[in-house]
Design a protein around this motif. Structure first.
Motif, PDB file in Angstrom:
ATOM      1  N   TYR A 100      -0.328   4.357  -4.212  1.00  0.00           N
ATOM      2  CA  TYR A 100      -1.743   4.117  -4.421  1.00  0.00           C
ATOM      3  C   TYR A 100      -2.259   4.872  -5.634  1.00  0.00           C
ATOM      4  O   TYR A 100      -1.663   5.836  -6.098  1.00  0.00           O
ATOM      5  N   ILE A 141      -6.055  -1.391  -5.365  1.00  0.00           N
ATOM      6  CA  ILE A 141      -5.202  -2.004  -4.342  1.00  0.00           C
ATOM      7  C   ILE A 141      -4.329  -3.040  -5.023  1.00  0.00           C
ATOM      8  O   ILE A 141      -4.819  -4.076  -5.477  1.00  0.00           O
ATOM      9  N   PHE A 143      -6.345   6.216   1.354  1.00  0.00           N
ATOM     10  CA  PHE A 143      -4.894   6.191   1.433  1.00  0.00           C
ATOM     11  C   PHE A 143      -4.359   7.337   2.282  1.00  0.00           C
ATOM     12  O   PHE A 143      -3.321   7.230   2.916  1.00  0.00           O
ATOM     13  N   TYR A 176     -10.706   2.787  -6.128  1.00  0.00           N
ATOM     14  CA  TYR A 176      -9.444   2.660  -5.395  1.00  0.00           C
ATOM     15  C   TYR A 176      -8.760   1.373  -5.835  1.00  0.00           C
ATOM     16  O   TYR A 176      -9.334   0.291  -5.730  1.00  0.00           O
ATOM     17  N   TYR A 184       0.809  -1.211   0.000  1.00  0.00           N
ATOM     18  CA  TYR A 184       0.000   0.000   0.000  1.00  0.00           C
ATOM     19  C   TYR A 184       0.848   1.270   0.000  1.00  0.00           C
ATOM     20  O   TYR A 184       0.361   2.335   0.283  1.00  0.00           O
TER      21      TYR A 184
END
Length: 315
Positions: free
Chosen positions: A6, A314, A244, A312, A3
């Motif tokens: 991002y 990931i 994030f 988003y 992570y």
């Protein structure tokens, strides 16, 4: 999962969504529930397989067979209304559906926080090779009565750990405990329960700012009924729609509290709760515990209308 870098996209006519192999969403009568399906379908990006998680609460459920998505294979996995119950039957269904898939889309717009956190924990342990795309549709308005009243949690409230995020070392009584409290709209419930059930050594309130609308930041502070300045508690902020940023904020706060076990209460927006989940997964869950105010009754219609869709990514 990594992570440290991002990507997030505002999905509109100028930004096409990422291709996915299967979509998992939470089915309710709320408008936002089906918004991502309609959007992906309009862009020719809706995968052939869709898994609908359905809260088995006796309410009328959408008739999947009668939808106009005739070329889509809908599967249904029922979930009990006790959000603290074992989610393994649902996770087994997810495992069966995704084992041959590479890119998994998950819409968390109306999915209860404990459910999507357990799904992400499961994927991180059993399917860490999968690419995950998270979708979130902002509400047009929350169901606020008399401007400030908001009650998503009904009946008795029990604050306890979400399965998979028990934080082993956080259970040692001789260690100092710090709470990262992502503020929501609930009226006074949690501020009364936190000292009684957790008795922390300190608390860091995290408020969603910028929020979807300016008033929401203030409503969350008013409803929590605490003057943090008088209590010498420093409030921090994180964008309501950027998980994030919440992740980075918590990473910064953890470095400031190295001698503490961390408890997180994600009572705010779903994107902020997602950031807390990613933070806990990245830190191995050893000294981080995610707590949730589990209600005896759960209201599954919290908002009206639908706004911006966020994607988003990931990796």
């Amino acid at each position: 999962m990594n992570y440290t870098v991002y990507k997030m996209n505002r999905l509109d006519n100028n930004c096409l969504p990422t291709n996915i192999d299967i979509l998992i969403f939470f089915s309710t009568l709320e408008e936002r529930s089906w918004n991502i399906i309609e959007y992906l379908h309009s862009k020719g990006k809706l995968p052939k397989q869709v898994l609908a998680l359905n809260l088995d609460d006796g309410e009328k459920s959408p008739n999947f067979e009668a939808t106009y998505f005739q070329d889509i294979e809908f599967q249904i996995s029922n979930i009990g209304t006790d959000l603290s119950a074992d989610l393994m039957p649902c996770l087994r269904n997810i495992h069966s559906c995704i084992k041959e898939r590479n890119t998994i889309g998950i819409d968390i717009s109306v999915m209860p926080t404990p459910i999507f956190m357990q799904i992400l924990h499961f994927l991180s342990k059993r399917h860490c090779d999968k690419k995950i795309i998270i979708y979130y549709t902002e509400p047009e308005h929350y169901n606020l009565d008399n401007l400030f009243d908001f009650n998503a949690l009904e009946g008795e409230i029990d604050i306890k750990a979400i399965s998979g995020f028990e934080g082993k070392t956080a259970q040692k009584n001789n260690l100092q405990r710090m709470i990262f409290y992502i503020l929501g709209f609930e009226m006074n419930y949690l501020n009364k329960l936190i000292p009684q059930q957790i008795n922390p050594d300190g608390i860091v309130p995290i408020n969603g700012f910028p929020s979807y609308f300016p008033k929401y930041k203030d409503i969350s502070m008013i409803n929590n009924n605490v003057n943090y300045n008088e209590m010498d508690i420093r409030m921090v902020f994180s964008s309501a729609n950027n998980p994030f940023e919440t992740y980075n904020q918590m990473n910064f706060l953890k470095n400031q509290h190295k001698d503490y076990c961390i408890d997180i209460i994600p009572a705010g927006t779903k994107p902020m709760a997602l950031g807390a989940c990613l933070f806990a997964l990245k830190n191995g869950n050893n000294d981080i515990r995610i707590l949730f105010p589990f209600p005896s009754a759960y209201k599954n219609q919290h908002s009206i209308g639908k706004g911006t869709i966020w994607e988003y990514i990931i990796d």
